[in-house]
Design a protein around this motif. Structure first.
Motif, PDB file in Angstrom:
ATOM      1  N   LEU A 112       0.954  -1.118  -0.022  1.00  0.00           N
ATOM      2  CA  LEU A 112       0.085  -0.151   0.108  1.00  0.00           C
ATOM      3  C   LEU A 112       0.644   1.404  -0.059  1.00  0.00           C
ATOM      4  CD1 LEU A 112      -2.659   1.312   0.067  1.00  0.00           C
ATOM      5  CD2 LEU A 112      -2.544   1.084   2.658  1.00  0.00           C
ATOM      6  N   PRO A 113       1.882   1.179   0.809  1.00  0.00           N
ATOM      7  CA  PRO A 113       2.530   2.725   0.696  1.00  0.00           C
ATOM      8  C   PRO A 113       3.195   3.168  -0.476  1.00  0.00           C
ATOM      9  CG  PRO A 113       3.235   1.260   2.740  1.00  0.00           C
ATOM     10  CD  PRO A 113       2.463   0.653   1.835  1.00  0.00           C
ATOM     11  N   TYR A 114       3.607   2.118  -1.237  1.00  0.00           N
ATOM     12  CA  TYR A 114       4.185   2.615  -2.637  1.00  0.00           C
ATOM     13  C   TYR A 114       3.199   2.427  -3.828  1.00  0.00           C
ATOM     14  CZ  TYR A 114       8.362   2.720   0.071  1.00  0.00           C
ATOM     15  OH  TYR A 114       9.205   2.949   1.070  1.00  0.00           O
ATOM     16  N   ALA A 115       1.717   2.160  -3.371  1.00  0.00           N
ATOM     17  CA  ALA A 115       0.826   2.104  -4.556  1.00  0.00           C
ATOM     18  C   ALA A 115       0.664   3.357  -5.451  1.00  0.00           C
ATOM     19  CB  ALA A 115      -0.321   1.437  -3.959  1.00  0.00           C
ATOM     20  N   THR A 116       0.645   3.313  -6.519  1.00  0.00           N
ATOM     21  CA  THR A 116       0.095   4.450  -7.349  1.00  0.00           C
ATOM     22  C   THR A 116      -1.123   4.362  -7.918  1.00  0.00           C
ATOM     23  OG1 THR A 116       0.973   3.376  -9.482  1.00  0.00           O
ATOM     24  CG2 THR A 116       2.445   4.889  -8.193  1.00  0.00           C
ATOM     25  N   ARG A 117      -1.911   3.222  -7.720  1.00  0.00           N
ATOM     26  CA  ARG A 117      -3.206   2.831  -8.097  1.00  0.00           C
ATOM     27  C   ARG A 117      -3.973   2.009  -6.915  1.00  0.00           C
ATOM     28  NH1 ARG A 117      -5.152   4.616 -12.835  1.00  0.00           N
ATOM     29  NH2 ARG A 117      -3.879   5.622 -14.328  1.00  0.00           N
ATOM     30  N   ILE A 118      -4.996   2.212  -6.621  1.00  0.00           N
ATOM     31  CA  ILE A 118      -5.609   1.449  -5.672  1.00  0.00           C
ATOM     32  C   ILE A 118      -7.012   1.108  -5.908  1.00  0.00           C
ATOM     33  CG2 ILE A 118      -6.465   1.368  -3.011  1.00  0.00           C
ATOM     34  CD1 ILE A 118      -4.581   3.591  -2.292  1.00  0.00           C
ATOM     35  N   ALA A 119      -7.343  -0.237  -5.881  1.00  0.00           N
ATOM     36  CA  ALA A 119      -8.752  -0.752  -6.242  1.00  0.00           C
ATOM     37  C   ALA A 119      -9.341  -1.324  -4.737  1.00  0.00           C
ATOM     38  CB  ALA A 119      -8.562  -1.836  -7.028  1.00  0.00           C
ATOM     39  N   VAL A 120     -10.706  -0.577  -4.811  1.00  0.00           N
ATOM     40  CA  VAL A 120     -11.319  -0.710  -3.288  1.00  0.00           C
ATOM     41  C   VAL A 120     -12.659  -1.685  -3.857  1.00  0.00           C
ATOM     42  CG1 VAL A 120     -12.425   0.436  -1.193  1.00  0.00           C
ATOM     43  CG2 VAL A 120     -10.455   1.237  -2.180  1.00  0.00           C
ATOM     44  N   LEU A 121     -12.780  -2.657  -3.189  1.00  0.00           N
ATOM     45  CA  LEU A 121     -13.758  -3.614  -3.531  1.00  0.00           C
ATOM     46  C   LEU A 121     -14.779  -3.478  -2.370  1.00  0.00           C
ATOM     47  CD1 LEU A 121     -11.422  -4.940  -5.265  1.00  0.00           C
ATOM     48  CD2 LEU A 121     -12.477  -7.076  -4.921  1.00  0.00           C
ATOM     49  N   VAL A 122     -16.073  -3.215  -2.791  1.00  0.00           N
ATOM     50  CA  VAL A 122     -16.946  -2.824  -1.939  1.00  0.00           C
ATOM     51  C   VAL A 122     -18.296  -3.873  -1.932  1.00  0.00           C
ATOM     52  CG1 VAL A 122     -18.778  -1.013  -0.918  1.00  0.00           C
ATOM     53  CG2 VAL A 122     -16.952  -0.339  -1.893  1.00  0.00           C
ATOM     54  N   PRO A 123     -18.408  -4.843  -1.201  1.00  0.00           N
ATOM     55  CA  PRO A 123     -19.164  -5.931  -1.268  1.00  0.00           C
ATOM     56  C   PRO A 123     -20.637  -5.601  -1.102  1.00  0.00           C
ATOM     57  CG  PRO A 123     -18.287  -5.986   0.902  1.00  0.00           C
ATOM     58  CD  PRO A 123     -17.890  -5.024   0.345  1.00  0.00           C
ATOM     59  N   GLY A 124     -21.722  -6.638  -1.275  1.00  0.00           N
ATOM     60  CA  GLY A 124     -22.845  -6.399  -1.180  1.00  0.00           C
ATOM     61  C   GLY A 124     -23.527  -7.369   0.059  1.00  0.00           C
ATOM     62  N   SER A 125     -24.751  -7.698  -0.137  1.00  0.00           N
ATOM     63  CA  SER A 125     -25.466  -8.138   1.016  1.00  0.00           C
ATOM     64  C   SER A 125     -24.976  -9.647   1.413  1.00  0.00           C
ATOM     65  CB  SER A 125     -26.995  -8.479   0.523  1.00  0.00           C
ATOM     66  OG  SER A 125     -27.000  -9.285  -0.254  1.00  0.00           O
ATOM     67  N   ASP A 126     -25.007  -9.945   2.630  1.00  0.00           N
ATOM     68  CA  ASP A 126     -24.387 -11.256   3.399  1.00  0.00           C
ATOM     69  C   ASP A 126     -22.822 -11.223   3.296  1.00  0.00           C
ATOM     70  OD1 ASP A 126     -26.909 -12.219   4.261  1.00  0.00           O
ATOM     71  OD2 ASP A 126     -27.559 -13.066   2.178  1.00  0.00           O
ATOM     72  N   THR A 127     -22.275 -10.460   3.437  1.00  0.00           N
ATOM     73  CA  THR A 127     -20.773 -10.403   3.326  1.00  0.00           C
ATOM     74  C   THR A 127     -20.519 -10.105   4.968  1.00  0.00           C
ATOM     75  OG1 THR A 127     -20.677  -9.672   1.185  1.00  0.00           O
ATOM     76  CG2 THR A 127     -18.604  -9.728   2.278  1.00  0.00           C
ATOM     77  N   THR A 128     -19.879 -11.075   5.483  1.00  0.00           N
ATOM     78  CA  THR A 128     -19.664 -11.079   6.872  1.00  0.00           C
ATOM     79  C   THR A 128     -18.456 -11.780   7.202  1.00  0.00           C
ATOM     80  OG1 THR A 128     -20.859 -13.189   7.601  1.00  0.00           O
ATOM     81  CG2 THR A 128     -22.122 -11.196   7.594  1.00  0.00           C
ATOM     82  N   LEU A 129     -17.918 -11.929   8.412  1.00  0.00           N
ATOM     83  CA  LEU A 129     -16.847 -12.532   8.721  1.00  0.00           C
ATOM     84  C   LEU A 129     -17.135 -14.101   8.499  1.00  0.00           C
ATOM     85  CD1 LEU A 129     -15.109 -11.311  11.930  1.00  0.00           C
ATOM     86  CD2 LEU A 129     -14.393 -10.969   9.644  1.00  0.00           C
TER      87      LEU A 129
END
Length: 315
Positions: free
Chosen positions: A88-105
């Motif tokens: 992460l500290p040296y990333a120039t591009r970051i993809a953030v995945l945002v989940p939907g329903s029923d995503t839990t531990l």
């Protein structure tokens, strides 16, 4: 007609409070943050096992692996976790995945698999081309699996309303701000890849993300966003949308109505021409197949993250 549906009652599984972390994270502190969260996951695993919750204990124990980089972890209740794949500290591009329903531990393993699949695709893309492209040589990738909100249950009235998305939007904004602050070369560009109910979260957060380097927002398997058009999201980011040919979400009515003060439904289909998104090919996959290795959807999502917009295949 609105049919009230009740989700199955989830038992309370004992877990420790989140690890004590610095109020403001820095790149230098990341190693200790990762270690603290892994230790917290191990404590959660022991507590869950002692309570007889063996499935949760296994999920917590997997997060405690030395190979996992957890930026945030709260193992209480259904759980929340933000996990980093890449440097992460040296990333120039970051993809953030945002989940939907029923995503839990309890179901996090499949979400992690999706993030890992994307990270491998991005790594291969950058390695394959950097010898031929001097600009690509400076591209460094991080993928973030962001389970940073209480997702609704698929079988519930909550999944039909924007309430959880409204709770999640400011949390997503803060996470994006934090991620960019943790990059050493300078603030990285960010692509939000949002799935199912996660598209409602991203749409609600979109206006507040202006100025935080979000260049692209991809909506896959969306039931609607609550907005009537891409322009109504009020963001300078490029808006993309896709739906697999076998995705059952196509059969969800795109209604948007108020019942006794409660908004139900999410309106215009993001892949419809009237919405105005850049619709890309997702192939024959179903609702859970957008990050399947070798799929058209994964290839296009990787191109979006890398900023290769002219190479995205349109639907």
């Amino acid at each position: 007609m609105v049919l009230p549906l009740s989700a199955a009652v989830r038992p309370r599984i004992p877990a420790p409070p989140p690890a004590a972390l610095p109020a403001r994270l820095t790149p230098a502190a990341l190693a200790s943050v990762y270690e603290a969260n892994r230790e917290n996951a191990e404590r959660a695993a022991r507590m869950a096992a002692a309570d007889g919750a063996l499935s949760r204990a296994a999920a917590d124990r997997a997060l405690a692996s030395p190979s996992r980089h957890l930026l945030h972890l709260d193992a209480r209740g259904t759980g929340q976790v933000t996990e980093v794949l890449g440097d992460l500290p040296y990333a120039t591009r970051i993809a953030v995945l945002v989940p939907g329903s029923d995503t839990t531990l309890d179901t996090y393993a499949r979400f992690h698999t999706a993030a890992e699949s994307l990270y491998r695709r991005l790594t291969r893309e950058t390695h394959d081309r950097e010898a031929h492209d001097r600009e690509r040589r400076r591209t460094r990738i991080a993928v973030v699996a962001w389970l940073g909100y209480r997702t609704p249950a698929t079988v519930s009235t909550t999944v039909l309303t924007p309430g959880r998305a409204a709770e999640a939007a400011p949390l997503l904004r803060e996470s994006v701000r934090e991620l960019r602050a943790l990059t050493v070369p300078g603030p990285a560009s960010v692509a939000l890849l949002c799935h199912s109910y996660g598209t409602v979260v991203c749409a609600r957060a979109a206006p507040a993300l202006t100025g935080l380097g979000v260049t692209d927002i991809a909506l896959v398997g969306s039931p609607g966003t609550g907005a009537g058009s891409a322009a109504a999201l009020h963001t300078p980011a490029r808006i993309w949308a896709a739906r697999g040919a076998d995705d059952w979400i196509a059969d969800v009515p795109h209604v948007h109505a108020d019942f006794f003060g409660t908004t139900v439904g999410f309106g215009t289909d993001p892949v419809s021409p009237s919405f105005g998104a850049r619709v890309f090919a997702a192939g024959p996959g179903g609702h859970s197949d957008y990050f399947t290795p070798g799929s058209a959807s994964l290839a296009n999502l990787a191109r979006i993250v890398l900023g290769e917009t002219t190479e995205v295949t349109r639907a």
